[in-house]
Design a protein around this motif. Structure first.
Motif, PDB file in Angstrom:
ATOM      1  N   GLY A 170      49.030  32.113   0.602  1.00 12.21           N
ATOM      2  CA  GLY A 170      50.091  33.077   0.856  1.00 12.21           C
ATOM      3  C   GLY A 170      51.014  33.234  -0.338  1.00 12.21           C
ATOM      4  N   ALA A 171      51.737  34.346  -0.380  1.00 15.44           N
ATOM      5  CA  ALA A 171      52.669  34.628  -1.476  1.00 15.44           C
ATOM      6  C   ALA A 171      53.788  33.591  -1.548  1.00 15.44           C
ATOM      7  N   ASP A 172      54.118  32.959  -0.418  1.00 13.62           N
ATOM      8  CA  ASP A 172      55.187  31.953  -0.378  1.00 13.62           C
ATOM      9  C   ASP A 172      54.691  30.542  -0.688  1.00 13.62           C
ATOM     10  N   GLY A 173      53.429  30.386  -1.089  1.00 11.23           N
ATOM     11  CA  GLY A 173      52.863  29.077  -1.396  1.00 11.23           C
ATOM     12  C   GLY A 173      52.163  28.425  -0.220  1.00 11.23           C
ATOM     13  N   THR A 174      52.048  29.123   0.905  1.00 12.78           N
ATOM     14  CA  THR A 174      51.360  28.570   2.072  1.00 12.78           C
ATOM     15  C   THR A 174      49.859  28.527   1.813  1.00 12.78           C
ATOM     16  N   VAL A 228      52.895  24.345   3.059  1.00  8.98           N
ATOM     17  CA  VAL A 228      53.533  25.111   1.987  1.00  8.98           C
ATOM     18  C   VAL A 228      53.570  24.216   0.757  1.00  8.98           C
ATOM     19  N   LYS A 264      54.616  24.214  -3.276  1.00  3.61           N
ATOM     20  CA  LYS A 264      55.333  24.928  -4.345  1.00  3.61           C
ATOM     21  C   LYS A 264      55.504  24.000  -5.538  1.00  3.61           C
ATOM     22  N   ASP A 265      55.918  24.582  -6.640  1.00  6.25           N
ATOM     23  CA  ASP A 265      56.325  23.843  -7.851  1.00  6.25           C
ATOM     24  C   ASP A 265      55.313  22.851  -8.364  1.00  6.25           C
ATOM     25  N   ALA A 301      52.844  26.142  -7.734  1.00  2.00           N
ATOM     26  CA  ALA A 301      52.015  26.638  -6.623  1.00  2.00           C
ATOM     27  C   ALA A 301      50.557  26.712  -7.064  1.00  2.00           C
ATOM     28  N   THR A 337      47.438  23.680   7.517  1.00  2.00           N
ATOM     29  CA  THR A 337      48.308  24.566   6.751  1.00  2.00           C
ATOM     30  C   THR A 337      49.477  23.775   6.189  1.00  2.00           C
TER      31      THR A 337
END
Length: 149
Positions: free
Chosen positions: A50-54, A105, A107-108, A110, A103
């Motif tokens: 996903g665009a949010d890092g999911t 999330v 990030k950092d 990604a 699933t």
């Protein structure tokens, strides 16, 4: 404090042993999904990013008996020099084939669309020792290429 130490040791043991296990478990025997007497886990060839890092990963599994303790389907995503655990699912051990989906999330930094590897494990937590703390028993594992998209 002892409980934290025991849980940390269990996590380290699980991380160290996971690469040694494969499709048939740590005993070196490959599981055939057609063999209704064998535990197994598979990985779907595509993962969702996903665009949010999911990150969403999936596959199938079968386990026969959870009488000794709960069984979990865990997954780790590897891409280049990055590795992260992606969720965990409680398994239903009734001898039937089930799907799993994990699933998380991330990030950092990604993950990026493209090629990666997923390591999935079917792990039973078995009470051991005088305190009955859970220790992992690897029932089955698979490492498979996936495409994140």
């Amino acid at each position: 404090m002892r409980l934290r130490l025991a849980l940390a040791a269990t996590a380290l043991l699980a991380a160290a042993a996971a690469p040694l296990a494969h499709a048939g478990g740590a005993d070196g025997l490959a599981a055939d999904p057609a063999d209704r007497r064998a535990d197994f886990v598979t990985v779907d060839p595509a993962g969702l990013l996903g665009a949010d890092g999911t990150v969403t990963l999936s596959g199938t599994y079968r386990c026969l008996d959870d009488g000794a303790g709960p069984v979990l389907v865990g997954s780790t995503l590897l891409q280049q020099d990055r590795s992260a655990g992606i969720g965990g699912t409680r398994a239903v051990c009734d001898g039937a084939v089930h799907t799993w989906t994990n699933t998380s999330v991330v990030k950092d930094p990604a993950y990026q669309p493209g090629d990666a590897v997923v390591r999935a494990t079917l792990t039973q937590l078995v009470p051991e020792g005088p305190m009955g703390l859970p220790a992992p028993d690897f029932l089955a594992a698979e490492a498979a290429p996936v495409v994140l998209g």
